[in-house]
Design an enzyme around this catalytic site. Structure first.
Site, PDB file in Angstrom:
ATOM      1  N   ARG A 110      36.659  29.058  50.780  1.00 25.97           N
ATOM      2  CA  ARG A 110      36.814  30.543  49.960  1.00 25.97           C
ATOM      3  C   ARG A 110      37.351  31.327  50.594  1.00 25.97           C
ATOM      4  O   ARG A 110      37.550  31.192  51.699  1.00 25.97           O
ATOM      5  CB  ARG A 110      35.248  30.892  49.613  1.00 25.97           C
ATOM      6  CG  ARG A 110      34.328  29.471  48.977  1.00 25.97           C
ATOM      7  CD  ARG A 110      33.331  29.874  48.112  1.00 25.97           C
ATOM      8  NE  ARG A 110      33.442  31.060  47.296  1.00 25.97           N
ATOM      9  CZ  ARG A 110      33.526  31.391  46.045  1.00 25.97           C
ATOM     10  NH1 ARG A 110      33.310  30.157  45.491  1.00 25.97           N
ATOM     11  NH2 ARG A 110      33.422  32.536  45.735  1.00 25.97           N
ATOM     12  N   CYS A 111      37.941  32.493  49.809  1.00 25.58           N
ATOM     13  CA  CYS A 111      38.542  33.527  50.169  1.00 25.58           C
ATOM     14  C   CYS A 111      37.709  33.906  51.314  1.00 25.58           C
ATOM     15  O   CYS A 111      36.746  34.232  51.358  1.00 25.58           O
ATOM     16  CB  CYS A 111      38.827  34.394  49.095  1.00 25.58           C
ATOM     17  SG  CYS A 111      39.658  35.915  49.553  1.00 25.58           S
ATOM     18  N   PRO A 112      38.464  34.346  52.441  1.00 23.36           N
ATOM     19  CA  PRO A 112      40.018  34.362  52.867  1.00 23.36           C
ATOM     20  C   PRO A 112      40.520  33.184  53.536  1.00 23.36           C
ATOM     21  O   PRO A 112      41.535  33.361  54.041  1.00 23.36           O
ATOM     22  CB  PRO A 112      40.058  35.551  53.728  1.00 23.36           C
ATOM     23  CG  PRO A 112      38.930  35.669  54.501  1.00 23.36           C
ATOM     24  CD  PRO A 112      37.747  35.044  53.637  1.00 23.36           C
ATOM     25  N   ASP A 140      40.152  27.581  45.673  1.00 23.51           N
ATOM     26  CA  ASP A 140      39.630  28.989  45.187  1.00 23.51           C
ATOM     27  C   ASP A 140      40.609  29.613  44.355  1.00 23.51           C
ATOM     28  O   ASP A 140      41.712  29.868  44.830  1.00 23.51           O
ATOM     29  CB  ASP A 140      39.496  29.507  46.706  1.00 23.51           C
ATOM     30  CG  ASP A 140      38.854  31.061  46.322  1.00 23.51           C
ATOM     31  OD1 ASP A 140      38.803  31.338  45.042  1.00 23.51           O
ATOM     32  OD2 ASP A 140      38.475  31.855  47.444  1.00 23.51           O
TER      33      ASP A 140
END
Length: 93
Positions: A31-33, A58
């Site tokens: 997932r981000c980042p 993502d």
């Protein structure tokens, strides 16, 4: 999950470019980042002009990776959106 690996000769990614000379960053299921962090880490060890292909699941990577390219002076060669994001990047100017 492998952070980056070398594809086999003649491999073609979803964008249609030959991945034979690219370093693959597999950021799927992160997932981000993390997709950008993993791309930046791989880019540190590569010379200007090298190709990096980032794979991510993502959806935020579709905006984050082009923004990272602009900020760092990399060229986004191709961005494929589908079940996963595939960004083909030329490092440096």
């Amino acid at each position: 999950m492998t952070e980056h690996s070398e594809p086999g000769p003649g491999d073609r990614g979803a964008g249609g470019l030959d991945d034979g000379d690219a370093v693959i960053v597999d950021a799927r299921e992160t997932r981000c980042p993390m997709p950008v962090i993993m791309a930046a880490k791989a880019a540190q060890d590569l010379p200007d002009g090298a190709r990096l292909v980032v794979l991510a699941t993502d959806p935020a990577a579709a905006a984050d990776l082009p923004a990272w390219c602009r900020l760092r002076g990399h060229t986004l060669l191709d961005l494929h959106l589908g079940d996963e994001v595939r960004a083909d990047i030329r490092l440096g100017t």
